[in-house]
Design an enzyme around this catalytic site. Sequence first.
Site, PDB file in Angstrom:
ATOM      1  N   ASP A  64       0.766  -1.320   0.139  1.00 29.95           N
ATOM      2  CA  ASP A  64      -0.024   0.011   0.074  1.00 29.95           C
ATOM      3  C   ASP A  64       0.947   1.181  -0.019  1.00 29.95           C
ATOM      4  OD1 ASP A  64       0.699  -0.875   2.551  1.00 29.95           O
ATOM      5  OD2 ASP A  64      -0.793   0.417   3.619  1.00 29.95           O
ATOM      6  N   ASP A 207       4.581   4.527   8.274  1.00 26.26           N
ATOM      7  CA  ASP A 207       3.960   3.652   9.408  1.00 26.26           C
ATOM      8  C   ASP A 207       4.860   3.370  10.155  1.00 26.26           C
ATOM      9  OD1 ASP A 207       2.143   3.420   7.073  1.00 26.26           O
ATOM     10  OD2 ASP A 207       2.221   1.415   6.853  1.00 26.26           O
TER      11      ASP A 207
END
Length: 299
Positions: A64, A207
């Site tokens: 992603d 992230d």
Amino acid sequence: MKLVFLGTSAAQPTEKRGLSCICLEKEGEILMFDAGEAAQIAYMKSGLGWNKKMKLFVTHLHGDHCVGILGLLQTMSMQNRTESLEIFGPKGIDEFLGANIKVLNFGLPFSILINIINEGKIYENKKYLIHATKANHSITAFSYLFEEKDKPGRFNVEKAKELGIPEGELWNKLQNGEEITNNNEIMKPEQVLGEKRPGKKIGISGDTMPTKKLEEFFQGCDYLVFDSTFIDEEKQRALDTCHSTAKQAAELGKNAKVKNLILTHFSARYRDEIQHKNEAEKIHGSVITAKDLLEVEIN
């Protein structure tokens, strides 16, 4: 200078949010951070332009955040891009791109330069620096810091006229910090410029779980874009998946004395970001929840 959010969802797209992709536009140059699936569609909608000078910074090799590079490259090719593209990322980014370009068998009319990064300063030019540090995620991941160098003070038009400096090339040189010779007299930029203006600092977390190391890395940022995958009632889920909650992002932003906090990378389980914003605003005084195609002017 502005931030443009092209994708703000975590792991999977939703009807309203695409996958991770953020652009920082500065003086006609695009600094892109991550490129999730279908990044080229969001980029097209943004109107940023296909043949601009560009650098792409990949935080980590989860799909992603990087699968969209392939479609982006192919669309750039179809758009007749000629400008070279620099790509920065963790070990493996070269193999990922090389293997896929070979299997898909597509050529590019522009060159690609791939840089495998480590912690520290990874890029510098006359106007800005890019730093990287390790994030705390389930695989090797990096966070990035854009640091603009101090800018010249504002140009005093009246003073320049008083000194008899003709408008045009000489003004431009002085504005860029260069000495000039006018009527056989050497003139220095400080004669017509005000005090230097401090450059902006913009952090991109990618992230990550919150860490003391990241708190120090992002110290004093004007804007910090931080992982806010979950709200605090899901903090165990955040811990299990190595992500952050909106509350944790706000606590880190407050401790790092960040002026403006931007939350992004929202789990698809949430229909909107109202809870994230409410949670963070109890801790930090300036909170923005990112949406796809949101533009944030950097003043």
